[in-house]
Write an enzyme that holds these catalytic residues in place. Structure first.
Site, mmCIF file in Angstrom:
data_model
loop_
_atom_site.group_PDB
_atom_site.id
_atom_site.type_symbol
_atom_site.label_atom_id
_atom_site.label_comp_id
_atom_site.label_asym_id
_atom_site.label_seq_id
_atom_site.Cartn_x
_atom_site.Cartn_y
_atom_site.Cartn_z
ATOM 1 N N ARG A 59 -2.872 4.787 -1.955
ATOM 2 C CA ARG A 59 -3.091 3.388 -1.693
ATOM 3 C C ARG A 59 -2.516 2.644 -2.529
ATOM 4 O O ARG A 59 -1.831 1.612 -2.433
ATOM 5 C CB ARG A 59 -4.021 3.287 -1.032
ATOM 6 C CG ARG A 59 -4.374 1.673 -0.788
ATOM 7 C CD ARG A 59 -5.912 2.265 -0.060
ATOM 8 N NE ARG A 59 -6.415 0.464 0.158
ATOM 9 C CZ ARG A 59 -6.631 0.044 1.480
ATOM 10 N NH1 ARG A 59 -5.323 0.557 2.189
ATOM 11 N NH2 ARG A 59 -7.056 -1.694 1.692
ATOM 12 N N HIS A 67 1.776 -3.116 6.899
ATOM 13 C CA HIS A 67 1.346 -2.858 6.452
ATOM 14 C C HIS A 67 1.346 -1.043 7.722
ATOM 15 O O HIS A 67 2.372 -1.210 9.381
ATOM 16 C CB HIS A 67 -0.173 -3.136 6.392
ATOM 17 C CG HIS A 67 -0.391 -3.806 5.371
ATOM 18 N ND1 HIS A 67 -0.833 -3.643 4.510
ATOM 19 C CD2 HIS A 67 0.416 -5.159 4.904
ATOM 20 C CE1 HIS A 67 -0.898 -4.251 3.204
ATOM 21 N NE2 HIS A 67 0.003 -4.948 3.864
ATOM 22 N N GLU A 98 0.776 -4.331 11.342
ATOM 23 C CA GLU A 98 0.085 -2.879 11.167
ATOM 24 C C GLU A 98 0.425 -2.317 11.887
ATOM 25 O O GLU A 98 0.157 -2.357 13.968
ATOM 26 C CB GLU A 98 -1.325 -3.027 11.579
ATOM 27 C CG GLU A 98 -2.329 -3.710 10.502
ATOM 28 C CD GLU A 98 -2.470 -3.303 9.339
ATOM 29 O OE1 GLU A 98 -2.664 -2.046 8.985
ATOM 30 O OE2 GLU A 98 -3.091 -3.872 8.158
ATOM 31 N N HIS A 114 1.080 -1.323 -0.394
ATOM 32 C CA HIS A 114 -0.190 -0.350 0.000
ATOM 33 C C HIS A 114 0.923 1.081 -0.020
ATOM 34 O O HIS A 114 1.654 1.623 0.923
ATOM 35 C CB HIS A 114 -0.938 0.207 1.261
ATOM 36 C CG HIS A 114 -2.431 -1.285 1.336
ATOM 37 N ND1 HIS A 114 -2.788 -1.805 2.484
ATOM 38 C CD2 HIS A 114 -2.627 -1.365 0.060
ATOM 39 C CE1 HIS A 114 -3.596 -2.582 1.670
ATOM 40 N NE2 HIS A 114 -3.398 -2.601 0.334
ATOM 41 N N GLU A 154 1.745 3.940 3.067
ATOM 42 C CA GLU A 154 2.290 3.438 4.279
ATOM 43 C C GLU A 154 3.886 3.025 4.257
ATOM 44 O O GLU A 154 4.402 2.542 4.516
ATOM 45 C CB GLU A 154 1.740 1.652 4.416
ATOM 46 C CG GLU A 154 0.069 1.773 4.557
ATOM 47 C CD GLU A 154 -0.881 0.969 3.998
ATOM 48 O OE1 GLU A 154 0.232 -0.503 4.472
ATOM 49 O OE2 GLU A 154 -1.604 0.791 4.217
#
Ligand code: ZN
Length: 419
Positions: free
Chosen positions: A232, A301, A376, A176, A179
């Site tokens: 993204r 992520h 994440e 993405h 990020e």
């Protein structure tokens, strides 16, 4: 009004390529749906064509917050909606552009490749080439061709010649585009595996063959630097007005069954078919060639502070769930020790929201790779994707603590035969 229409068109079709998209007056909200109707309203906003709401996270069940960036001309509308259907609204950022501005540091801030500012695609690629030149006995450059815009996806293989290893670890980040903290962190980990004098790290480095691909979606990442910080997706034009598919919904494993959209204008557009995105297809072919050696596949992520286990397409647990969950808890504990940063551990489906067609689902489902996790990274929504550069090193340090723990604990489980 004309200005707004022109600006929107500019956002949608990116006819304003020469100028960076600005987010003046855009607010980041945390919306928490209190009712099933509220969840439905949020899903409709997320799935809607030409939605001017930019979702920073996906819609989950009642009680689970969703971060959404709202343009200034939609603020009163969204407040009315929140009141009508039962959504708690909290402003996380008063003006998103302030955070984008705060993130930028001049290139002269550090002239070498360090971790005090975010780097561009060419800087990261140049650094990878330099690693090969600096450690020719250990580092091999991997060039995977090609993305939609014709870019090479650059990675490195790290293998110490003295080590007698057969199992490998694959690390991907920045699938993405926006990020940025993820490639900053994985390059830090890679650098530590090559340079650290800490024996735990240098011994771990020699135990496995390592594959690092810091920028999995180079077209999108480049665009997020040159034009739209909040980009993204990929850059494949799937409709006249909307560009890109979500590269982490495009992999050919239970593609499209949950948590995706068939609308090209949404952030979670799965693409017209599995592996429609060249970057996903070529990387899947590369991974297929090394899959029988894979011990671990770790994807990075941001944001939400989670350590996630497959699957995202179903609530059903993977075969070695108990072991991977326990190791995940130990890993999150290790992460918290340095600065107190709290992570939650669980499956994608149960912990955040359904999401089919991700690369970790594909790897786990197709090859049964023993260790598959998705990080994440920081934070919990105060800065979201716009994590200040001074947090790169602390984030990287705590993540490295956690990363090392995964392998240490896995080995301990295997040695003690504990399940
Ligand atoms: Zn992501």
């Amino acid at each position: 009004m004309k200005f707004i229409v022109a600006f929107l068109l500019c956002l949608v079709v990116h006819s304003c390529l020469s100028e960076k998209v600005r987010y003046d007056g855009y607010k980041l909200y945390k919306f928490t749906p209190r009712t099933a109707e509220a969840v439905q309203a949020l899903v409709e906003l997320e799935q809607g064509d030409f939605s001017e709401y930019n979702f920073w996270s996906s819609v989950g069940p009642v009680g689970i917050p969703v971060q959404i960036m709202v343009p200034p001309y939609k603020i009163s509308e969204v407040h009315h909606l929140a009141e009508r259907v039962g959504i708690d609204a909290e402003v996380m950022m008063e003006n998103v552009q302030d955070y984008i501005d705060a993130e930028e540091r001049p290139a002269t801030y550090d002239t070498g490749f360090g971790w005090e500012r975010y780097h561009t695609l060419s800087e990261i690629n140049e650094w990878l080439v330099n690693l090969r030149d600096t450690y020719p006995e250990v580092v091999t450059l991997i060039e995977v061709n090609a993305t939609y815009e014709g870019r090479t996806i650059l990675g490195v293989k790290v293998q110490y010649p003295t080590s007698n290893v057969s199992q490998s670890v694959f690390v991907e980040s920045t699938i993405h585009a926006r990020e940025w903290i993820t490639s900053a962190t994985t390059t830090y980990i890679l650098n530590e595996l090559l340079t650290s004098t800490n024996t735990t790290i240098s011994e771990l480095a020699r135990k496995h063959v390592w594959y690092f691909f810091p920028v999995f979606n180079p077209d999108g990442f480049q665009f997020s630097h040159t034009t739209d910080r909040m980009w993204r997706k990929t850059r494949v034009p799937h409709s006249v007005l909307c560009i890109g598919a979500d590269p982490n919904r495009n992999w050919d494993y239970h593609w499209g069954v949950a948590g995706t959209s068939n609308s090209p204008c949404t952030e979670i557009y799965r693409g017209p078919e599995p592996f429609s995105e060249p970057s996903c297809r070529v990387m899947s072919e590369y991974i297929d060639g090394i899959a029988d050696q894979l011990l671990a596949y770790i994807s990075f992520h941001s944001f939400s502070q989670l350590l996630l286990i497959p699957f995202g397409y179903t609530h059903e647990h993977i075969g070695n769930y108990d072991k991977i969950y326990q190791i995940g808890l130990k890993s999150a504990e290790a992460l918290a020790q340095r600065f107190g940063t709290q992570y939650r551990v669980g499956t994608v489906y149960e912990t955040i929201y359904p999401a089919a067609g991700s690369s970790p689902d594909w790897v786990k489902g197709k090859y049964g790779t023993p260790i598959v996790y998705t990080y994440e990274l920081r934070d919990l929504g105060v800065h979201g994707f716009l994590l200040p550069p001074e947090q790169i090193i602390p984030t990287s340090e705590e993540t490295l603590d956690s990363f090392i723990t995964i392998f240490k604990e896995y080995e301990a489980y295997e040695t003690n035969n504990v399940v």
